[in-house]
Design a protein around this motif. Sequence first.
Motif, PDB file in Angstrom:
ATOM      1  N   GLY A  23       0.821  -1.192   0.000  1.00 38.99           N
ATOM      2  CA  GLY A  23       0.000   0.000   0.000  1.00 38.99           C
ATOM      3  C   GLY A  23       0.860   1.249   0.000  1.00 38.99           C
ATOM      4  O   GLY A  23       2.056   1.199  -0.287  1.00 38.99           O
ATOM      5  N   ALA A  24       0.247   2.354   0.339  1.00 35.77           N
ATOM      6  CA  ALA A  24       0.970   3.618   0.396  1.00 35.77           C
ATOM      7  C   ALA A  24       2.075   3.549   1.445  1.00 35.77           C
ATOM      8  O   ALA A  24       1.894   2.956   2.510  1.00 35.77           O
ATOM      9  CB  ALA A  24       0.001   4.756   0.729  1.00 35.77           C
ATOM     10  N   ASP A  25       3.214   4.129   1.109  1.00 32.58           N
ATOM     11  CA  ASP A  25       4.369   4.187   2.013  1.00 32.58           C
ATOM     12  C   ASP A  25       4.904   2.805   2.378  1.00 32.58           C
ATOM     13  O   ASP A  25       5.486   2.614   3.445  1.00 32.58           O
ATOM     14  CB  ASP A  25       4.025   4.983   3.286  1.00 32.58           C
ATOM     15  CG  ASP A  25       3.709   6.439   2.983  1.00 32.58           C
ATOM     16  OD1 ASP A  25       4.406   7.025   2.126  1.00 32.58           O
ATOM     17  OD2 ASP A  25       2.770   6.979   3.584  1.00 32.58           O
ATOM     18  N   GLU A  26       4.689   1.853   1.487  1.00 30.97           N
ATOM     19  CA  GLU A  26       5.268   0.522   1.648  1.00 30.97           C
ATOM     20  C   GLU A  26       6.127   0.207   0.427  1.00 30.97           C
ATOM     21  O   GLU A  26       5.967   0.808  -0.636  1.00 30.97           O
ATOM     22  CB  GLU A  26       4.187  -0.544   1.813  1.00 30.97           C
ATOM     23  CG  GLU A  26       3.403  -0.429   3.104  1.00 30.97           C
ATOM     24  CD  GLU A  26       2.378  -1.529   3.246  1.00 30.97           C
ATOM     25  OE1 GLU A  26       2.046  -1.862   4.398  1.00 30.97           O
ATOM     26  OE2 GLU A  26       1.895  -2.056   2.210  1.00 30.97           O
ATOM     27  N   ALA A  27       7.033  -0.737   0.603  1.00 32.20           N
ATOM     28  CA  ALA A  27       7.933  -1.121  -0.489  1.00 32.20           C
ATOM     29  C   ALA A  27       7.889  -2.619  -0.712  1.00 32.20           C
ATOM     30  O   ALA A  27       7.817  -3.401   0.241  1.00 32.20           O
ATOM     31  CB  ALA A  27       9.361  -0.677  -0.174  1.00 32.20           C
ATOM     32  N   LEU A  28       7.932  -2.994  -1.973  1.00 34.50           N
ATOM     33  CA  LEU A  28       8.095  -4.390  -2.341  1.00 34.50           C
ATOM     34  C   LEU A  28       9.578  -4.602  -2.637  1.00 34.50           C
ATOM     35  O   LEU A  28      10.182  -3.844  -3.409  1.00 34.50           O
ATOM     36  CB  LEU A  28       7.257  -4.733  -3.576  1.00 34.50           C
ATOM     37  CG  LEU A  28       7.362  -6.180  -4.075  1.00 34.50           C
ATOM     38  CD1 LEU A  28       6.796  -7.151  -3.050  1.00 34.50           C
ATOM     39  CD2 LEU A  28       6.667  -6.342  -5.428  1.00 34.50           C
TER      40      LEU A  28
END
Length: 318
Positions: A23-28
């Motif tokens: 989601g927002a402000d997350e990283a894969l």
Amino acid sequence: MLGLWLEDKKLTLRNDLEIPRIGADEALIRLRLAGICSTDLEMVRGYYPFSNIPGHEFVGEVVEAPGHSQLIGKRVVGEISIYCGTCSTCLAGRTSHCENRRTLGIMDYPGAFAEYLSLPVRNLHLVPDQVSDEKAVFTELLAAALEIQQQVHIEPRMHVLVVGAGRLGLLIAMTLSLTGCALEVVARREKPVQILSKLGIQCIEPGKVEKGRYDLVVEVTGSQEGFALSSNAVRPRGMLVLKSPFAGDLTLNMSSIVVDEVQLVGSRCGPFKPAIALLENGSIDPTPLIDSICSLEDGISAFELASMPGVLKILLKP
């Protein structure tokens, strides 16, 4: 995606795991290397009920990060506590003890033993170009070692004993040696003794530890035997740092703790930025701890290898 799955104290290799949705402000993050640590081994033995992908020591490459395009393609390591930021503990600045905390690969959050993982962007730290993957993967463990120096002011005049020379114990010894203190490490096996001796760190056999001699004792075995040795070694008004969780009940002689006014300090996660700095400037080189780098496909046998007596760090590579 391919990854390891832990359920009912059984570890399996699966190729049907879903790539994390972010989601927002997350990283894969695409995994580059992950390390098997003692906590992972204890998780398989049932230390904590967990059904998901284990693993929390990693270095990876960001492939998606909505709103944070500057991170794409960057190598990162990540702090393992996922905090809410809104509870009273977080608002007081103690985010690692968040009341709603989840923990990468340990508690309510899928971990790093898979081709991909995810974390909040605020948990990530960039890896300098000159720090290899083989060094960067030790960042979380090195940070945990450095937490002791966040909690205790160590001076060169102090006599310090580390009880336990496994994966974490060795890194703790390396970091403490930088303080100039009079350091000794209880080590039994040949490889840890060789590693420490090359660094000029004195090793000592358990039977030669003097009672009440040390200003600071760090217990890293997580065993009743190690605790007994540690509590016997600390001087009156000294400090005993407990760095490893204990499985089961622990017999504790509170009378001696009270009479000798010994300070007990629990110690867990630690600061990433100083850990990365030590890796970058070459003050700490953890790579002698690496015994083998195994493919993620061979993760089950890698765990078996990591659980063998005397084996230090086993890494997994996709």
